[in-house]
Design an enzyme around this catalytic site. Sequence first.
Site, mmCIF file in Angstrom:
data_model
loop_
_atom_site.group_PDB
_atom_site.id
_atom_site.type_symbol
_atom_site.label_atom_id
_atom_site.label_comp_id
_atom_site.label_asym_id
_atom_site.label_seq_id
_atom_site.Cartn_x
_atom_site.Cartn_y
_atom_site.Cartn_z
ATOM 1 C CD GLN A 139 -3.441 -7.390 9.843
ATOM 2 O OE1 GLN A 139 -4.113 -8.393 9.602
ATOM 3 N NE2 GLN A 139 -3.994 -6.183 9.937
ATOM 4 C CG HIS A 192 -0.550 -0.159 9.320
ATOM 5 N ND1 HIS A 192 -0.769 1.032 9.990
ATOM 6 C CD2 HIS A 192 -1.778 -0.581 8.910
ATOM 7 C CE1 HIS A 192 -2.047 1.308 9.989
ATOM 8 N NE2 HIS A 192 -2.686 0.350 9.335
#
Length: 402
Positions: A202, A122
């Site tokens: 996540q 990310h």
Amino acid sequence: MYNPATIREKFPILSREVHGHPLVYLDNAATTQKPLCVLDAMREEYLNVNANVHRGVHYLSQQATDLHEAARERVKTFINARKIEEIVFTRGTTEAINLVAATFCESQMQENDEIIVSEMEHHSNIVPWQLQAKKHGFIVKVIPMTDDFQLDIEAYKKLFTERTKLVSVTHISNVLGTENPVDEIVEIAHQNGVPVLIDAAQSAPHAKLNVQRLDCDFLAFSGHKMYGPTGIGVLYGKEEWLEKLPPYQGGGEMIDRVTWEKTTFERLPFKFEAGTPDYIATHGLATAINFLDEIGQNRIFEHEKSLTKHCLEQLRDIDGINLYGHDSSSVVSFNVKGIHHLDIGTLLDRLGIAVRTGHHCAQPLMSRLNVQGTVRASFALYNIPDEIDVFCDGLRRVLKMF
């Protein structure tokens, strides 16, 4: 017995309509909805226990402090840290990574030293390192990804040199759902004398984290992705590493003594918590963790895995579909040949189906996949098979328009 129907009653937003259709919320990798217990806990504290924490001698301040520090203890247990001193509250994963990037690079690195990240990261685990690299003359190296959406561990091993100072990798990809072998990644790094930061944004909602078993040196996650409030997150750091790093910000809370000549700093973890903390949100995060534990993360994982399997079985029958990271357990990313991902997402929204479209803050990964973006459906503990059916039927309906 895992009963999603009962669980859904704890999330009032799931009963609303969007554009005249029942809401089907499949954007959980971006943020999860909040159960009533979290909202009630925060409201109760604002109504009855609202006072600034630490150092206050009056009753409300002591109550609020107790709740805030109980939340730290709850997080410690949740990730199996050794000490509460290893739990630093931040605004989220992004701030936690920036904290390590700024303080580690300032104190532990020199020009031409190296940092290793992966092709799956990310932006919040890319940009902070790039900023520090530009500022200090560091080099950022990248673990490549194989064609079957796995990190190339053999290539990773070859990236280490005597100038490598830190590895920072995601536990689970927010695009592919790939669960990286972080145990092996940490072991290899430690064999080379290099510490490791794990981005667990996540994985925290889905997998049981155990930082002592992982033996990672730093780990970061966010409350809002695991049914907690926005604006709160956690940085775990081994005590010996946090002691080495300088403060990230200056102000109240993080000081021991201030004079015009010199400032000395508080003990861990307060050295890294400048200013008034979001003590209401920390209580909300602790409540969310209790909520997850009451259900059981193993049950949650199995439920989400079955939803993913159910979804993929239907999507694979659609002509022209390209799936990315098809072995994931809670994320499905795809494109359909000849149709822009944004158009698909926009039309699904008109049917009350919320999915995410775009590059998902992972543009280097999009370049590796040779796409500009994808459609991403992501699942949570409150999603049910009927919603997967509505989504897949809705997608077929949308594709007929083209």
